[in-house]
Scaffold this active site. Structure first.
Site, PDB file in Angstrom:
ATOM      1  N   ALA A  24     -38.605 -59.567  15.707  1.00 55.96           N
ATOM      2  CA  ALA A  24     -38.707 -58.231  15.089  1.00 55.96           C
ATOM      3  C   ALA A  24     -38.330 -58.327  13.617  1.00 55.96           C
ATOM      4  O   ALA A  24     -37.542 -57.538  13.102  1.00 55.96           O
ATOM      5  CB  ALA A  24     -37.822 -57.237  15.824  1.00 55.96           C
ATOM      6  N   GLY A  25     -38.873 -59.346  12.942  1.00 48.67           N
ATOM      7  CA  GLY A  25     -38.709 -59.441  11.489  1.00 48.67           C
ATOM      8  C   GLY A  25     -39.811 -58.616  10.834  1.00 48.67           C
ATOM      9  O   GLY A  25     -40.362 -57.698  11.454  1.00 48.67           O
ATOM     10  N   GLU A  59     -31.808 -65.270  -6.590  1.00 46.94           N
ATOM     11  CA  GLU A  59     -31.271 -63.936  -6.267  1.00 46.94           C
ATOM     12  C   GLU A  59     -29.813 -64.050  -5.807  1.00 46.94           C
ATOM     13  O   GLU A  59     -28.979 -63.209  -6.139  1.00 46.94           O
ATOM     14  CB  GLU A  59     -32.134 -63.256  -5.195  1.00 46.94           C
ATOM     15  CG  GLU A  59     -33.511 -62.883  -5.738  1.00 46.94           C
ATOM     16  CD  GLU A  59     -34.242 -61.839  -4.908  1.00 46.94           C
ATOM     17  OE1 GLU A  59     -34.171 -61.928  -3.671  1.00 46.94           O
ATOM     18  OE2 GLU A  59     -34.885 -60.955  -5.494  1.00 46.94           O
ATOM     19  N   GLN A  81     -43.777 -59.762   1.803  1.00 45.80           N
ATOM     20  CA  GLN A  81     -44.983 -59.029   1.443  1.00 45.80           C
ATOM     21  C   GLN A  81     -46.176 -59.460   2.305  1.00 45.80           C
ATOM     22  O   GLN A  81     -46.893 -58.629   2.873  1.00 45.80           O
ATOM     23  CB  GLN A  81     -45.269 -59.278  -0.040  1.00 45.80           C
ATOM     24  CG  GLN A  81     -46.352 -58.417  -0.574  1.00 45.80           C
ATOM     25  CD  GLN A  81     -46.682 -58.679  -2.041  1.00 45.80           C
ATOM     26  OE1 GLN A  81     -47.650 -58.140  -2.512  1.00 45.80           O
ATOM     27  NE2 GLN A  81     -45.934 -59.468  -2.754  1.00 45.80           N
TER      28      GLN A  81
HETATM   29  P1  FAD Z   1     -38.130 -62.796   9.670  1.00 45.05           P
HETATM   30  O1  FAD Z   1     -38.092 -61.580   8.819  1.00 45.05           O
HETATM   31  O2  FAD Z   1     -37.296 -63.957   9.302  1.00 45.05           O
HETATM   32  O3  FAD Z   1     -37.779 -62.362  11.164  1.00 45.05           O
HETATM   33  C1  FAD Z   1     -37.770 -63.229  12.263  1.00 45.05           C
HETATM   34  C2  FAD Z   1     -37.167 -62.490  13.440  1.00 45.05           C
HETATM   35  O4  FAD Z   1     -37.245 -63.320  14.594  1.00 45.05           O
HETATM   36  C3  FAD Z   1     -35.689 -62.159  13.243  1.00 45.05           C
HETATM   37  O5  FAD Z   1     -35.440 -60.824  13.638  1.00 45.05           O
HETATM   38  C4  FAD Z   1     -34.961 -63.158  14.149  1.00 45.05           C
HETATM   39  O6  FAD Z   1     -33.746 -62.649  14.651  1.00 45.05           O
HETATM   40  C5  FAD Z   1     -35.989 -63.326  15.280  1.00 45.05           C
HETATM   41  N1  FAD Z   1     -35.869 -64.601  15.967  1.00 45.05           N
HETATM   42  C6  FAD Z   1     -35.861 -65.827  15.427  1.00 45.05           C
HETATM   43  N2  FAD Z   1     -35.775 -66.759  16.391  1.00 45.05           N
HETATM   44  C7  FAD Z   1     -35.740 -66.095  17.574  1.00 45.05           C
HETATM   45  C8  FAD Z   1     -35.674 -66.512  18.934  1.00 45.05           C
HETATM   46  N3  FAD Z   1     -35.633 -67.798  19.272  1.00 45.05           N
HETATM   47  N4  FAD Z   1     -35.664 -65.544  19.885  1.00 45.05           N
HETATM   48  C9  FAD Z   1     -35.714 -64.236  19.568  1.00 45.05           C
HETATM   49  N5  FAD Z   1     -35.792 -63.798  18.303  1.00 45.05           N
HETATM   50  C10 FAD Z   1     -35.800 -64.711  17.309  1.00 45.05           C
HETATM   51  N6  FAD Z   1     -39.858 -62.095   0.325  1.00 45.05           N
HETATM   52  C11 FAD Z   1     -40.437 -61.191  -0.503  1.00 45.05           C
HETATM   53  O7  FAD Z   1     -41.622 -60.865  -0.313  1.00 45.05           O
HETATM   54  N7  FAD Z   1     -39.747 -60.623  -1.539  1.00 45.05           N
HETATM   55  C12 FAD Z   1     -38.439 -60.891  -1.770  1.00 45.05           C
HETATM   56  O8  FAD Z   1     -37.839 -60.351  -2.701  1.00 45.05           O
HETATM   57  C13 FAD Z   1     -37.785 -61.827  -0.905  1.00 45.05           C
HETATM   58  N8  FAD Z   1     -36.477 -62.090  -1.077  1.00 45.05           N
HETATM   59  C14 FAD Z   1     -35.843 -62.888  -0.167  1.00 45.05           C
HETATM   60  C15 FAD Z   1     -34.463 -63.064  -0.311  1.00 45.05           C
HETATM   61  C16 FAD Z   1     -33.784 -63.837   0.609  1.00 45.05           C
HETATM   62  C17 FAD Z   1     -32.295 -63.997   0.470  1.00 45.05           C
HETATM   63  C18 FAD Z   1     -34.489 -64.474   1.685  1.00 45.05           C
HETATM   64  C19 FAD Z   1     -33.759 -65.335   2.702  1.00 45.05           C
HETATM   65  C20 FAD Z   1     -35.870 -64.315   1.827  1.00 45.05           C
HETATM   66  C21 FAD Z   1     -36.562 -63.516   0.896  1.00 45.05           C
HETATM   67  N9  FAD Z   1     -37.932 -63.312   1.012  1.00 45.05           N
HETATM   68  C22 FAD Z   1     -38.548 -62.421   0.165  1.00 45.05           C
HETATM   69  C23 FAD Z   1     -38.721 -63.968   2.074  1.00 45.05           C
HETATM   70  C24 FAD Z   1     -38.889 -63.046   3.276  1.00 45.05           C
HETATM   71  O9  FAD Z   1     -37.645 -62.491   3.645  1.00 45.05           O
HETATM   72  C25 FAD Z   1     -39.502 -63.784   4.476  1.00 45.05           C
HETATM   73  O10 FAD Z   1     -40.721 -64.357   4.073  1.00 45.05           O
HETATM   74  C26 FAD Z   1     -39.735 -62.793   5.626  1.00 45.05           C
HETATM   75  O11 FAD Z   1     -38.500 -62.345   6.137  1.00 45.05           O
HETATM   76  C27 FAD Z   1     -40.546 -63.439   6.756  1.00 45.05           C
HETATM   77  O12 FAD Z   1     -40.759 -62.478   7.741  1.00 45.05           O
HETATM   78  P2  FAD Z   1     -41.003 -62.933   9.252  1.00 45.05           P
HETATM   79  O13 FAD Z   1     -41.522 -61.719   9.970  1.00 45.05           O
HETATM   80  O14 FAD Z   1     -41.805 -64.159   9.334  1.00 45.05           O
HETATM   81  O15 FAD Z   1     -39.591 -63.358   9.825  1.00 45.05           O
END
Ligand code: FAD
Length: 396
Positions: free
Chosen positions: A12-13, A170, A314
């Site tokens: 739920a990211g 950041e 994004q």
């Molecule tokens: P995530 O948002 O990482 O979510 C993954 C989810 O899966 C989480 O809720 C986690 O708990 C869950 N999960 C993981 N493993 C398991 C498992 N085995 N079982 C159950 N659940 C699990 N991007 C931008 O566009 N602009 C920005 O300014 C920016 N700033 C950033 C600053 C920081 C400090 C960081 C760390 C990242 C930043 N990013 C930014 C990058 C961005 O946050 C990521 O690209 C984005 O979060 C990816 O989204 P996602 O849906 O792939 O995964």
């Protein structure tokens, strides 16, 4: 398929929650069984994590209860950890149960990429989740407290941040803002505190506008950050880091932000991956299984030049919207949409009231860029939770 199709969303990211919200808006009751699995019962705003990591904001502000974002009559939420994906059997093994699916969305996010650098996995900390940033914040404060007991140990108040990409920059912006406050609180001479930012590439913020990179480095240098650019970490030890040129920096705190890879479970499941990330087709499905969609840091989308777009919130958000659309299309047997990334601009914060950003061909810096960053944050909160979430978490 005569029975109701089962959709399982893992994670739920950004990508996962936007997919879930899109499905709950579009699907009629009883059109599909949708299950969202996440290891915590909250969604975290990863793009805010650098602040609670440095201690300039409360971790609570970076998390939102999943129950506040989803309609539990339309989506079943399961708080559990995924331990295995079995695409041939269409099953997901959780730590405490098993789920079957007809359609799967993988949005498990990334993991730190250490490039095989010895010691990073063992001794460095990472900014990845609410729990990881709580640890960093507490650790930093503890270092100041320890220094008061052993004033000769300046390594306790020497901080090393590996990587000058977005996350690294950041975070040091916030850390440099936090240090004066900690010095006051612990009666430490600020001149004794050192913050190093180490980057192997020839520039900080690789790929970003050079003029803005220069500005960012000036702002952060004025706040006391020492940059070591084009300088790779050879090894991380319990006592600090060793650089390629042999320099040793003694430090009680190493935070590694130098790379992201996809979730290891994808390789273990037999998908073809590049650093743990799956190159998806234009509908965001895997090459091997057309019922498996991948969003966010677990996926790779190639640009017109055949190069991967950097993993960002994004792109994950935009993918979530398209995956929701395509799942509805798959269920209703209507045409799907191809994913096309729309770059709405990039903004990097440099601490309080300072940022740099590029939107279209316009460059922004200073307070204006910081306001832009705020607008981006608010837009996301509005998208997932409407005005109530903006009021609650928008730090207006
Ligand atoms: P995530 O948002 O990482 O979510 C993954 C989810 O899966 C989480 O809720 C986690 O708990 C869950 N999960 C993981 N493993 C398991 C498992 N085995 N079982 C159950 N659940 C699990 N991007 C931008 O566009 N602009 C920005 O300014 C920016 N700033 C950033 C600053 C920081 C400090 C960081 C760390 C990242 C930043 N990013 C930014 C990058 C961005 O946050 C990521 O690209 C984005 O979060 C990816 O989204 P996602 O849906 O792939 O995964």
């Amino acid at each position: 398929m005569s029975r109701i199709p089962r959709i399982v969303i893992l994670g739920a990211g950004y990508g996962g929650i936007v997919t879930a919200i899109g499905l709950q808006k579009e699907l009629n009751y009883n059109e599909a069984d949708v299950t969202l699995v996440n290891k915590h019962d909250y969604h975290y705003i990863t793009t805010h994590l650098h602040m609670p990591a440095a201690g300039t904001d409360n971790p609570e502000n970076a998390r939102v209860d999943i129950s506040k974002l989803i309609d539990e009559f339309k989506i079943d939420f399961v708080k559990s950890t995924v331990v295995q994906i079995r695409p041939h059997d269409k099953k997901i093994i959780l730590e405490d149960s098993t789920l079957s699916y007809d359609y799967l969305v993988v949005g498990l996010g990334g993991e730190p990429e250490t490039f095989g650098i010895p010691g990073l996995r063992e001794y460095a900390m990472n900014i990845r989740s609410i729990n990881s940033v709580r640890l960093i914040r507490e650790h930093i404060e503890y270092q100041f407290a320890k220094f008061k007991r052993e004033p000769g140990r300046t390594d306790y108040i020497t901080f090393v941040v590996g990587g000058a990409g977005f996350t690294g920059i950041e975070f040091i912006g916030e850390l440099a803002d936090r240090v004066p406050e900690l010095c006051r609180e612990f009666d430490v001479d600020p001149a004794l505190v050192k913050i190093y930012n180490i980057e192997a590439s020839p520039t900080a913020l690789p790929g970003f506008d050079p003029e803005l990179v220069e500005y960012a480095m000036q702002v952060l240098s004025k706040k006391g950050v020492v940059f070591k650019i084009a300088s790779a970490i050879k090894e991380c030890t319990p006592d600090g880091v060793v650089l390629m040129d042999g320099e040793v920096i003694k430090s009680g705190t190493v935070v590694w932000t130098g790379g992201v890879r996809g979730n290891r479970m994808l390789e273990e499941a037999g998908f073809e991956t590049m650093r743990g990330r799956i190159v998806v087709d234009q509908m965001l499905r895997t090459k091997e299984f057309d019922n498996v969609y991948v969003v966010g840091d677990c996926s790779i989308v190639l640009n017109e030049d055949g190069k991967p777009y950097p993993p960002t919130a994004q792109i994950a958000t935009q993918q979530g919207e398209i995956v929701a659309y395509n799942l509805v299309a798959a269920i209703r047997n209507t045409p799907m949409k191809e994913f096309k990334f729309i770059n709405r601009g990039v903004v990097a914060s440099l601490g309080k009231n300072e940022a740099i950003g590029v939107v279209g061909d316009r460059k922004f810096k200073g307070t204006v860029a910081a306001m832009l960053k705020k607008a981006v944050d608010i837009r996301y909160l509005y998208k997932i939770g409407g005005i109530p979430l903006v009021i609650k978490k928008g730090r207006l």
